[in-house]
Design an enzyme around this catalytic site. Sequence first.
Site, PDB file in Angstrom:
ATOM      1  N   GLU A 270      50.630  47.930  47.220  1.00 58.04           N
ATOM      2  CA  GLU A 270      50.972  46.922  46.228  1.00 58.04           C
ATOM      3  C   GLU A 270      52.415  47.085  45.729  1.00 58.04           C
ATOM      4  OE1 GLU A 270      47.710  47.297  43.386  1.00 58.04           O
ATOM      5  OE2 GLU A 270      46.483  45.990  44.635  1.00 58.04           O
ATOM      6  N   ASP A 349      37.928  46.575  46.060  1.00 59.14           N
ATOM      7  CA  ASP A 349      38.534  46.953  44.786  1.00 59.14           C
ATOM      8  C   ASP A 349      37.561  46.797  43.616  1.00 59.14           C
ATOM      9  OD1 ASP A 349      40.456  47.757  43.036  1.00 59.14           O
ATOM     10  OD2 ASP A 349      41.537  45.859  42.983  1.00 59.14           O
ATOM     11  N   GLU A 377      37.641  46.175  34.894  1.00 58.31           N
ATOM     12  CA  GLU A 377      38.581  45.162  35.382  1.00 58.31           C
ATOM     13  C   GLU A 377      37.873  43.929  35.942  1.00 58.31           C
ATOM     14  OE1 GLU A 377      41.345  46.604  38.316  1.00 58.31           O
ATOM     15  OE2 GLU A 377      42.125  44.600  38.736  1.00 58.31           O
TER      16      GLU A 377
HETATM   17  C1  GCV Z   1      47.005  50.257  39.129  1.00 53.26           C
HETATM   18  C2  GCV Z   1      43.953  46.789  41.649  1.00 53.26           C
HETATM   19  C3  GCV Z   1      44.374  46.477  40.241  1.00 53.26           C
HETATM   20  C4  GCV Z   1      45.753  47.027  39.949  1.00 53.26           C
HETATM   21  C5  GCV Z   1      45.737  48.533  40.219  1.00 53.26           C
HETATM   22  C6  GCV Z   1      45.327  48.757  41.667  1.00 53.26           C
HETATM   23  C7  GCV Z   1      45.213  50.222  42.025  1.00 53.26           C
HETATM   24  O1  GCV Z   1      44.724  46.058  42.553  1.00 53.26           O
HETATM   25  O2  GCV Z   1      44.301  45.100  40.004  1.00 53.26           O
HETATM   26  O3  GCV Z   1      46.042  46.764  38.601  1.00 53.26           O
HETATM   27  O4  GCV Z   1      46.988  49.123  39.955  1.00 53.26           O
HETATM   28  O5  GCV Z   1      44.071  48.164  41.882  1.00 53.26           O
HETATM   29  O6  GCV Z   1      44.097  50.725  42.043  1.00 53.26           O
HETATM   30  O7  GCV Z   1      46.212  50.858  42.283  1.00 53.26           O
END
Ligand code: GCV
Length: 662
Positions: A270, A349, A377
């Site tokens: 990411e 996720d 989340e």
């Molecule tokens: C910390 C998902 C979340 C992100 C998070 C990522 C991760 O994509 O939406 O906010 O980033 O996981 O676990 O690194």
Amino acid sequence: MGTTKWTQLWLDYHEVYKGEGSWKTVLTGFSDESPIVSNALLEFKRGMEKLTGEQVNGSDNSENALTLEITKNDAIPAEGYHISGSDKGIVVEASDERGVLYGVFAILRQIACGKRAIEVSESASPSNPLRMMNHWDNMDGSIERGYSGQSFFFENDEIIIDDRTRDYARFMGSIGINGVVINNVNVKSAASYLITDRYFDKVAKLSEIFNEYGVKLFLSLNFASPIEIGGLDSCDPLDKKVISWWENKVKEVYDRLPLLGGFLVKADSEGRPGPFTYGRTQADGANMLGDVLKPYGGIVIWRCFVYNCTQDWRDTKTDRARAGYDYFKPQDGAYNDNVVLQIKNGPMDFQIREPVSPLLGGLQHTNQMLEVQIAQEYTGHQIDLCYLIPLFKEVLDFHTHCASEKDTVADVVSGRTMGNKLAGMAAVINTGNDFNWTGNDLAAANTYGFGRLSFDTDLSSEEIAREWIRLTFNLPKEKEDILCNMLLHSREIYEKYSSPLGIGWMVTPNDHYGPSVDGYEYSRWGTYHRADHLGIGVDRTDKGTGYAQQYYKENAEMYNDPQKCPEELLLFFHHIPYTWKLKTGKSLIQHIYDSHFEGEEQARGLASDWDKLKDNIPEEQFDRVKHRFDLQLANAREWRDQVNSYFFRKSGIADEKGRTIY
Ligand code: GCV
């Protein structure tokens, strides 16, 4: 709640009986000059005085006083304890100081849960060597995916140390957590400087406070530190200049932070930098840091959340679910022994339902630990009630078939399967600086529950829920049953009114609260449901993306066949027509309608169950939670109607029961 600035969560003991004795304490083989032991004694005093009214180390030190005897016994496994009560008092045996602390908390827990002091008895040692919380706290005070206020570690790029820090450490110690990562895995801006002189003093202070409750402090690391704070033009893990920069840096870090446990790294994920930029493998990156940390006893926790986040939605062959295994399996066995790979429970996720990641146990020669998320989340933002321990239990109980015995995820991540010492569980934590720490008071069941489960993976979801309720509320039995039932069913209820049969997502993009069926359907994130007018689901079989083949044979065959695939995961593995008959005899489309109507109705049931506890919960707390239920009902209704309308419009098939669909 008076003037207190924050609650004491499950450590705000209630009187359970009026004791008549008083207590003195005797140590054999341990010293009360050790901070951990002296804190254990302090906790015993605080706890017993509230639970029973009995004085500890007060004026009565006579023969008649009961004794808390803390004795060193090297036969007890590391961090374990043996506690036993008698008419003379209680004996705690342990081979190390953490064991003493955990033993004392176990005494208080047992008394809070209904035992008299003389009846306490338990022998326990942790299932997992590493039991960690990961904070996604940013240094400006915000928390990535935080739903309980701001960070209590950081504000305006400064580190906060106050009474709350100590309370936090107590909470962690009380549930057996032994490692905490204080900063977000997305390490940017000021956070890159946590390993510099700018912050050393305060990080050192934090690590000391944690250490007094048996908790090691860890830092998330920016893989590009040599560039961002070191002024080099590369962070290639095989470049000699880069290696030597890290050697000097880590020496400096350990000179100033001798209690540091090590680093957590999110690389090539990411937008975060990583070894792929230089054509290197994840193992090259992790091992370079492992080598550098080795002389100091530090460890590298390397995340496996690596996938292509710039996918073209038209491409039906690339499958995000495959990515972790595809990237990490080829280097199985190549990782240093002070490196541990941290693997999310599912391949996507933290959805409400996913299969277990095939990397867990798929790696057979590599240290590995399980990552779960108690920050909600995708499971309701700590507005909606969602007790997650049942989900974690399913993951831990899953048979990977990586070995003939000892093949469950619990076996693999505890180190039992491979005999490795670096293993365990980590949770993305759900706390913030809200008065009640977790936004929804009931979300603290997940904080407590994760700690207890990672310490003892044999505990049931119900045992953990009941402990937490007794410690937190001390309700009459019939009311405890109501709350316990609410917790135990909440995950299934959330699942019913959100996305069906393992397909996941369908959430509002970015924010991830509430429905948006096509929100991610035409995006770059690799999270598609592939619904058309005939059916829905992703073909991950040998005829589709081939993801199912990443499992060992038994599981691969099960997932590959829609008749054998567990129905709750049907749409994760298969593209299924709406007219497909499920085992209940219902069609898929009817199941979607029914489960959404039922889920919404059951959410209303949760809210009305909460009302039944009104007389037993302090008013402010009752109202706080009630307000969350009001929001949850609106959310459940929105999910129900958007999902049902979407599939009615796509399929053109009416609800057999003729309910309102828009
Ligand atoms: C910390 C998902 C979340 C992100 C998070 C990522 C991760 O994509 O939406 O906010 O980033 O996981 O676990 O690194």
